[in-house]
Design an enzyme around this catalytic site. Structure first.
Site, PDB file in Angstrom:
ATOM      1  CB  SER A  55      -0.859  -0.011   1.271  1.00 46.72           C
ATOM      2  OG  SER A  55      -1.485   1.226   1.489  1.00 46.72           O
ATOM      3  CE1 TYR A  68      -4.199  -1.775   4.903  1.00 40.35           C
ATOM      4  CE2 TYR A  68      -3.265   0.407   4.547  1.00 40.35           C
ATOM      5  CZ  TYR A  68      -3.747  -0.792   4.051  1.00 40.35           C
ATOM      6  OH  TYR A  68      -3.755  -1.005   2.692  1.00 40.35           O
TER       7      TYR A  68
END
Length: 183
Positions: A55, A68
């Site tokens: 990501s 995350y």
């Protein structure tokens, strides 16, 4: 392709322990188990391609995504270390790519918006990812402008990075449960 992800957009102190555990199990540990399952045959044949889906959060951080982002930093590190290991083992026929997209209009994160890099449509992301894999790009940033953001984040002073964050106006739905007991 290692493509699984779990997210809980909340402040760190409100993130439940089981959510932290789950994010690391899915967002990084699954990469180990998948790679260990397929890599032996790839290495025997000196042919294959390991694709790690990380990501933008594996390079730059956002508030309310501490767990995350941490797990995605680990995924980027996994990719980089595995790439080096394959090079040292002279397994040059086994390619590696790491995919690092910004927000995608997929429902994974609720109501994402940003002024400088708005959320992307899944079809556009898929097109850029496939192009990157087919051309053996090691790090695939989607959109490509994300590379500039990563470099600026690394080299600019903290105040300048904070000003860019304010300019970008990154927003998404997050649960903020922390309450300052002194106020």
């Amino acid at each position: 392709m290692n493509n699984a992800g779990v997210i809980a957009p909340t402040d760190l102190l409100s993130t439940e322990d089981h959510e932290i555990q789950k994010m690391f199990e899915v967002n990084i540990l699954a990469h180990y188990w998948t790679s260990k399952a397929f890599l032996p045959a790839m290495m025997r044949n000196n042919h294959g391609h390991i694709v790690t889906v990380a990501s933008a959060g594996g390079h730059i951080v956002a508030p309310f995504l501490v767990t995350y982002c941490s797990s995605k930093f680990a995924a980027v590190g996994f990719h980089r270390a595995l790439t080096q290991e394959l090079t040292v083992l002279k397994k040059n026929g086994v390619q590696t790519s790491c995919v690092c997209p910004m927000f995608i209009n997929s429902g994974f994160v609720k109501n994402p918006s940003a002024r400088l890099m708005p959320p992307l449509e899944p079809e556009e992301v898929a097109k850029q990812v496939m192009e990157g894999i087919l051309t053996n790009q090691r790090m695939i940033f989607v959109p490509p402008l994300l590379k500039v953001s990563v470099m600026l984040d690394r080299f600019l002073p903290a105040r300048a990075v904070a000003a860019l964050w304010r300019l970008n106006e990154l927003k998404f739905d997050a649960v903020v449960g922390y309450k300052d007991k002194e106020n």
